[in-house]
Design a protein around this motif. Structure first.
Motif, PDB file in Angstrom:
ATOM      1  N   ALA A  72      -7.849   2.738  -2.246  1.00 10.32           N
ATOM      2  CA  ALA A  72      -6.494   2.990  -1.753  1.00 10.32           C
ATOM      3  C   ALA A  72      -5.537   2.801  -2.928  1.00 10.32           C
ATOM      4  N   GLU A 119      -5.117   0.868  -8.197  1.00  7.66           N
ATOM      5  CA  GLU A 119      -6.071   1.213  -7.150  1.00  7.66           C
ATOM      6  C   GLU A 119      -6.679  -0.073  -6.609  1.00  7.66           C
ATOM      7  N   GLU A 137       0.853  -1.184   0.000  1.00 12.25           N
ATOM      8  CA  GLU A 137       0.000   0.000   0.000  1.00 12.25           C
ATOM      9  C   GLU A 137       0.891   1.237   0.000  1.00 12.25           C
ATOM     10  N   THR A 138       0.604   2.175  -0.901  1.00  9.15           N
ATOM     11  CA  THR A 138       1.375   3.418  -0.943  1.00  9.15           C
ATOM     12  C   THR A 138       0.598   4.588  -0.356  1.00  9.15           C
ATOM     13  N   SER A 139      -0.743   4.498  -0.368  1.00 14.98           N
ATOM     14  CA  SER A 139      -1.578   5.535   0.234  1.00 14.98           C
ATOM     15  C   SER A 139      -2.914   4.922   0.603  1.00 14.98           C
ATOM     16  N   ARG A 140      -3.353   5.153   1.826  1.00 20.15           N
ATOM     17  CA  ARG A 140      -4.625   4.599   2.305  1.00 20.15           C
ATOM     18  C   ARG A 140      -5.813   5.197   1.550  1.00 20.15           C
TER      19      ARG A 140
END
Length: 171
Positions: free
Chosen positions: A154, A166, A143-146
């Motif tokens: 995310a 995504e 995961e790079t961004s929640r």
């Protein structure tokens, strides 16, 4: 009575094909937010939608899309209702919807988390969530961004093919 039933099936068939404004590769039926379509004795078509979450900004567009399609199909009286109970869950996304998400490079959600009955177990270690890459199928992802373009998605990256993607979060 037969014509009302036939009319309800026709109206549902039309409403089912309205695209989701945030994930246009999905219909409202694929997403599982179209709950019911009925025809009242006075001829009013009533479509019932459940938002993906309370306050979903796409609901106004969904309602407008359903009303416009039904009106364009010749239904003179259309009412689109919103119901919150039971709340929508990603488990309502159809198999076809999950296939379409993956086909468009968006990882579909896994099973939605359920609250256990009784005491909730305490977990002190990080829970490793595995999301398969929708492009190459590898499970070596991170995961790079929640939060993604919408709050229900995310941002992730595949370490194998190095492509970003995504992911629709479980709700």
């Amino acid at each position: 009575m037969v014509s009302v039933l036939t009319d309800a099936r026709r109206a549902r068939h039309i409403a089912e094909r309205v695209p989701d404004p945030e994930l246009p590769m999905l219909t409202l039926a694929d997403l599982g937010v179209l709950r019911e379509v009925t025809v009242e004795p006075d001829g009013t078509v009533v479509a019932v939608l459940t938002p993906t979450y309370s306050g979903c900004p796409a609901m106004a567009e969904m309602r407008a899309g359903v009303a416009a399609r039904l009106s364009a199909a010749g239904y003179e009286r259309v009412e689109v209702r919103t119901v919150l109970d039971p709340p929508w869950t990603t488990d309502w996304i159809t198999a076809e919807g999950r296939r379409k998400l993956a086909e468009h490079g968006i990882a579909p959600p896994g099973p939605a988390p359920r609250q256990p009955s009784g005491p909730v177990p305490l977990v002190l270690s990080a829970n490793r969530h595995v999301v398969a890459c929708p492009r190459c199928g590898a499970s070596d992802t991170e995961e790079t961004s929640r939060f993604g373009a919408t709050s229900c998605k995310a941002l992730w990256r595949c370490r194998a093919c190095r492509e970003p993607f995504e992911y629709v979060k479980e709700i």
